[in-house]
Design a protein around this motif. Structure first.
Motif, PDB file in Angstrom:
ATOM      1  N   ALA A 363       0.828  -1.205   0.000  1.00  0.00           N
ATOM      2  CA  ALA A 363       0.000   0.000   0.000  1.00  0.00           C
ATOM      3  C   ALA A 363       0.861   1.254   0.000  1.00  0.00           C
ATOM      4  CB  ALA A 363      -0.919  -0.009   1.218  1.00  0.00           C
ATOM      5  N   ASP A 364       0.302   2.339  -0.489  1.00  0.00           N
ATOM      6  CA  ASP A 364       0.972   3.632  -0.503  1.00  0.00           C
ATOM      7  C   ASP A 364       1.045   4.159   0.930  1.00  0.00           C
ATOM      8  OD1 ASP A 364       1.901   6.189  -0.847  1.00  0.00           O
ATOM      9  OD2 ASP A 364       0.272   6.845  -2.160  1.00  0.00           O
ATOM     10  N   ARG A 367      -1.153   7.173   1.729  1.00  0.00           N
ATOM     11  CA  ARG A 367      -2.593   7.136   1.453  1.00  0.00           C
ATOM     12  C   ARG A 367      -3.369   7.778   2.605  1.00  0.00           C
ATOM     13  NH1 ARG A 367      -0.931   2.466   3.592  1.00  0.00           N
ATOM     14  NH2 ARG A 367      -2.264   1.310   5.062  1.00  0.00           N
ATOM     15  N   ALA A 386       0.345   9.903   7.689  1.00  0.00           N
ATOM     16  CA  ALA A 386       0.825   9.649   6.333  1.00  0.00           C
ATOM     17  C   ALA A 386       1.864  10.676   5.891  1.00  0.00           C
ATOM     18  CB  ALA A 386      -0.361   9.655   5.356  1.00  0.00           C
TER      19      ALA A 386
END
Length: 528
Positions: A363-364, A367, A386
């Protein structure tokens, strides 16, 4: 009423899987089938006799299908209490027939949102008649069976086959509970879309949350606690909960918690060179980036080989056989990797208790999203941490950091973001040298990290600790110079920290006197 003979059923489904088989079973028991639109067509195409809802109500479907089941004949047939004389008299007076079974699943609202549909299409996929019928039938479950999940068709058929076409109260109660959960989750999805996507709210007045049970776990954090894993209903979620387990016994509560910590940290390095993260009790005990995965694993393990025993390993690249073999040399609870080929799987298969999880694309780390944590009497909600330091760092000392020191500062800072506060991380040449976590005093974290690095050097047979010439990261500012001086004693030559203390000048002066290079990030990364 305990057992109710099913004589009339109303079927209206968006997901038509299994509906033909159910219709055939109902017809076999002599049940009159009433249906709408596409469901009626599917049943007729299968050779079943079906009565249109418009024939039952005396009104045609209208307004592009928005109005078809919202009628007293439908809801009277669902809500009437069968042993209430006044209700029965009203049914007779108005020509309302009882409906004994409702089979409904709702418009695909969540799937419509997930595919990126325009607003008008999203709105059209908000079901009105379906939830209304579900709620009416579920309220009157003493007389009406309501089925909202195609996976329950088999159970319904089996019950009817065993009870001469009737449903039992216990089953109707179970289906009713499931039906209300379905409409609650559906409404939650709609409310989330309106609040977050349509209106752009961050913290709506009412927080709509709906999760689906993934699995009941053996126990919680401790054996006397019960636990379960719940999964988000929305499509596209990606994390440890969506990992594919290839082998090993079922994951425990602690396994999930620790593996999540490992995956979140290794995801920070998804675009970096081969990186390995080793986690124990939700804290990293070794992290390293190297030209090859085996080099990264060995460097991460060397940081704290004692704590790594019984830990979690996560990689940012698919595992290779050499690294897999090295991992099996000590007891490891879970290995999370994007992919593992047949050779790797064969190596791990020899360790029956080791859990192997395939995570797919990482996953980023940047995000957006919300983080939820329960407290006694409430729920704490915040945006995910994040933040990334992709801008310029502020050098606050007389000496500028070298390119290697700056790289080590960034590496240490990334790791520190995932270490329980107070967090201190020493790093050198792309690997952690010592990690101090969860202490009430920042200076104690600095001492523990330095001690662990010295202990690791002794176990590895090195002539000196890897903190010599390292960069040190602090997740929050140094409130006093003592924490910084502890890092100086450990041999650190560069420091990265948020800054912002009223004693920043004192800390900077201490760094200058020691000949350190120090950079401020302007942000902190508390992790509790």
């Amino acid at each position: 009423m305990s057992t109710i003979k099913i004589r009339r059923a109303l079927l209206s489904v968006s997901d038509k899987s299994g509906i033909i088989e159910l219709g055939q079973a109902l017809a076999r028991h002599g049940v009159e089938l009433v249906s709408t639109g596409g469901t009626a067509k599917a049943l007729r195409d299968a050779g079943l006799e079906v009565r249109d809802i418009s024939d039952l109500t005396g009104f045609p479907e209208m307004m592009d299908g928005r109005v078809k089941t919202l009628h007293p004949v439908v809801h009277g047939g669902l809500l009437a209490v069968r042993d209430n004389d006044d209700h029965v008299a009203s049914m007779d007076e108005h020509g309302i027939g009882a409906i004994d079974l409702v089979v409904v699943n709702l418009y695909p609202f969540e799937a419509t949102v997930a595919k990126g549909a325009e607003r008008d299409e999203v709105i059209e996929n908000i079901d009105i008649g379906g939830p209304s019928m579900v709620r009416s039938a579920a309220k009157n479950h003493a007389s009406v069976a309501i089925v909202t999940d195609p996976t329950d068709y088999g159970a319904l058929i089996a019950e009817m086959d065993g009870n001469d076409g009737a449903s039992t109260l216990e089953t109707r109660k179970r289906f009713a509970a499931k039906a209300y959960a379905a409409t609650a989750a559906y409404d939650s999805a709609i409310a989330q879309w309106f609040a977050f996507s349509d209106q752009g709210e961050t913290f709506p007045k009412t927080l709509p949350v709906a999760f689906t049970l993934g699995d009941e776990l053996r126990y919680g954090e401790n054996p006397h606690q019960s636990a379960a894993l719940y999964l988000p209903r929305a499509a596209g979620a990606r994390g440890i909960a969506q990992g594919q387990q290839l082998q090993g016994k079922a994951l425990s509560y602690n396994n999930y918690n620790d593996a999540d910590a490992a995956l979140e940290l290794v995801s920070e390095f998804r675009d970096a060179d081969p990186t390995v993260v080793i986690v124990k009790h939700a804290n990293p005990c070794g992290v390293a980036t190297a030209p090859t995965l085996i080099e990264a694993y060995r460097a991460a393990l060397a940081c704290d080989s004692v704590s790594a025993f019984g830990g979690i390993v996560a990689t940012n690249r698919p595992l290779d056989a050499e690294t897999a073999a090295a991992i099996t040399e000590i007891f490891t609870e879970v290995v999370a990797t994007p992919y593992a080929d047949d050779e790797v799987r064969e190596i791990f298969a020899k360790k029956k208790n080791l859990r192997l999880l395939l995570t797919g694309e990482l996953a980023d780390p940047a995000r957006p999203g919300l983080s939820l944590r329960s407290i006694a009497g409430g729920l704490l909600v915040q945006s995910r941490d994040a933040a990334l330091i992709d801008g310029d760092l502020k050098v606050v000392t007389k000496r500028q950091p070298t390119a290697q020191e700056l790289a080590d500062c960034r590496f240490a800072w990334t790791v520190a973001k995932h270490v329980k506060s107070n967090a201190i991380v020493y790093a050198k040449d792309g690997s952690t040298a010592g990690i101090g976590a969860g202490q009430m005093s920042r200076v104690e974290s600095a001492r523990i990290a330095a001690w662990k690095a010295k202990d690791a050097a002794g176990k590895a047979g090195w002539d000196k600790s890897r903190t010599i010439g390292s960069a040190v990261a602090s997740d929050a500012f140094f409130p006093f110079a003592d924490g910084l001086l502890t890092a100086v004693e450990a041999g650190a030559t560069a420091v990265i920290q948020p800054g912002g203390s009223i004693r920043d000048d004192e800390v900077i002066a201490a760094a200058d006197e020691a000949g350190l290079a120090m950079v401020f990030t302007g942000m902190r990364h508390f992790r509790h």
